[in-house]
Design an enzyme around this catalytic site. Structure first.
Site, PDB file in Angstrom:
ATOM      1  N   ASP A  75      28.883  14.783  54.835  1.00  0.00           N
ATOM      2  CA  ASP A  75      30.296  15.055  55.061  1.00  0.00           C
ATOM      3  C   ASP A  75      30.753  16.114  54.067  1.00  0.00           C
ATOM      4  OD1 ASP A  75      32.902  14.871  55.886  1.00  0.00           O
ATOM      5  OD2 ASP A  75      33.328  13.026  54.770  1.00  0.00           O
ATOM      6  N   ASP A  95      32.918  18.926  60.441  1.00  0.00           N
ATOM      7  CA  ASP A  95      32.349  18.997  59.091  1.00  0.00           C
ATOM      8  C   ASP A  95      31.507  17.786  58.707  1.00  0.00           C
ATOM      9  OD1 ASP A  95      34.449  17.151  58.772  1.00  0.00           O
ATOM     10  OD2 ASP A  95      34.610  17.658  56.647  1.00  0.00           O
ATOM     11  N   GLU A  96      31.077  16.996  59.666  1.00  0.00           N
ATOM     12  CA  GLU A  96      30.197  15.883  59.310  1.00  0.00           C
ATOM     13  C   GLU A  96      29.179  15.610  60.413  1.00  0.00           C
ATOM     14  OE1 GLU A  96      32.125  11.949  59.141  1.00  0.00           O
ATOM     15  OE2 GLU A  96      33.972  12.939  59.753  1.00  0.00           O
TER      16      GLU A  96
HETATM   17 MG    MG Z   1      34.888  15.869  55.399  1.00  0.00          MG
END
Ligand code: MG
Length: 434
Positions: A52, A145-146
């Site tokens: 993450d 974003d993960e």
């Molecule tokens: Mg994040």
């Protein structure tokens, strides 16, 4: 963060000099003196990771404008909007994502506010994803974003086990892209995701199987995947506040009191999660949208347009042999306000009539006199088409709908998607249940 609790020989990895050495009691790396150590059992068998990015949007803006690096930064939709992401400096003032902007600025008046540049964030997200995909084909993104990574069997390729491979990746993302990530490593998705959140930012947490029960026990039930506000209240009212409260019950009791969902919660409370890391599907959603020549509030016009779009979407689902479990209706008003309404969790379907029934019920709640310039419908949460829309004792209509649509589809194959056939479908479906 060093993990304790397992028996046997342990390995300590320094995240700065990237050297693995036999575990000792030292809290610093013997070679470089760094305190950034992570420990795991020799012959580590944990290969499911969750990665993450830290304060993703804000970190990108700081990277691109170094004069901002020590300033509280909020990325969000202007003074009237909400906070999308805030940097860790802003967080020390109490600013959080999804907070209304006026409240955030009350807490932190000196914050710099920047409007989001989604195109840039998507670009950076792709760069990071491609570094992940260099390590394993099993990368499952869950947002911009993960992602989950399954590194099972990759040891030979990388000449290193999962812990070192991931530490190298984190360093590479820092040096090549200029952003930091937090890593969680365990033996299943739920624990990996939980782990990545324990030591943010720039964290690395390994959760071993033997640690799972004790780690989870004191956490609130809201930490279980999928337990939102409503489910949390329901569980709290049933006397279940902590994950440990669920651990104390047996599976049969949880099942009897909370149904299939109770069984799922019971397993997750013990860190049991059998879901596999499934690589990104080509298709994340199938959708159709229309911008009207003239803004409209006309129910019939909107409904007809919706049906046409549901048919288009259904045709594409059928072509790709997919069935969906979620439908989202998108409306943009004449003054450019976006409304999205979704329904999910129904039995997988690829039938236009079923999509239309769901989408129409969402649309009808939005017909409040507003004039719309755009209407869209999108489907997601895909399952294999096999077994979808077979009908059962509860819903005998499905079989009939399926037969009718099959007939329409084959007519279309012969004569093209003519308006006549569409009109037929329209008449056949609209008078039915809401
Ligand atoms: Mg994040």
């Amino acid at each position: 963060m060093i993990s304790h609790g397992a028996e046997g020989a342990r390995v300590v990895l320094c995240r700065d000099c990237l050297v693995e050495s036999p575990g000792g009691d030292s809290s610093r790396c013997a070679l470089c003196g760094s305190p950034r150590l992570v420990a795991y059992p020799h012959g580590n068998a944990l290969t499911i990771a969750h990665i993450d990015c830290d304060a993703f949007y804000a970190s990108i803006e700081k990277r691109d404008n170094p004069t901002l690096w020590d300033r509280p930064l909020i990325v969000g939709g202007g003074r009237r909007g909400v906070v999308s992401t805030c940097c860790y400096v802003a967080r020390t003032f109490g600013v959080r994502s999804a907070m209304p902007m006026f409240q955030a600025l009350k807490l932190c008046p000196e914050a710099v506010v920047i409007g989001p540049d989604m195109a840039k964030y998507v670009r950076v997200g792709r760069q990071i994803r491609s570094l992940m995909q260099d390590l394993t084909p099993l990368v499952e993104p869950i947002s911009i974003d993960e992602a989950f990574l399954d590194l099972t069997g990759c040891e030979g390729v990388h000449g290193a086990g999962a812990p070192l491979t991931l530490a190298r990746l984190a360093r590479k993302i820092e040096s090549e892209i200029g952003l930091t990530v937090s890593i969680g490593l365990s033996d299943c998705k739920f624990l990996a995701k939980l782990a990545s959140d324990l030591d943010k930012p720039r964290g690395y947490t390994i959760v071993e199987r033997v640690q799972a029960m004790a780690l989870l026990a004191p956490m609130p039930v809201s930490r279980i995947w999928g337990v939102g506000k409503v489910a949390q209240t329901r569980l709290n009212n049933a006397g279940l506040r902590l994950i440990g409260d669920i651990q104390a019950l047996d599976e049969t009791t949880m099942f009897a009191r909370h149904g299939a969902e109770g069984g799922r919660l019971w397993r997750l409370a013990r860190g049991i999660d059998k879901r596999r890391v499934t690589p990104e599907r080509e298709t994340k959603s199938i959708s159709s949208e229309t911008t009207f020549d003239v803004d409209t509030a006309d129910k019939e016009h909107l409904t007809r347009t919706l049906l046409v779009m549901c048919e288009r979407v259904a045709a594409r689902l059928k072509k790709q042999q997919l069935a969906c479990k979620s439908v989202t209706l998108k409306l943009r008003t004449a003054d450019f306000k976006l409304r999205t309404r979704a329904r999910s969790g129904f039995e997988p379907t690829q039938l236009a009539t079923r999509l239309f029934l769901v989408a129409r019920s969402l649309l009808e709640k939005e017909l409040d006199g507003a004039r719309f310039r755009l209407l869209g419908v999108s489907t997601a949460d895909f399952a294999a088409a096999e077994g979808a829309d077979q009908g059962d004792l509860v819903d005998k209509d499905i079989g009939r709908e399926r037969a009718r649509e099959d007939a329409i589809d084959s007519l279309r194959e012969k004569f093209g998607a003519s308006a006549v056939v569409r009109g037929l479908a329209f008449k056949a479906t609209t008078p039915k249940r809401p």
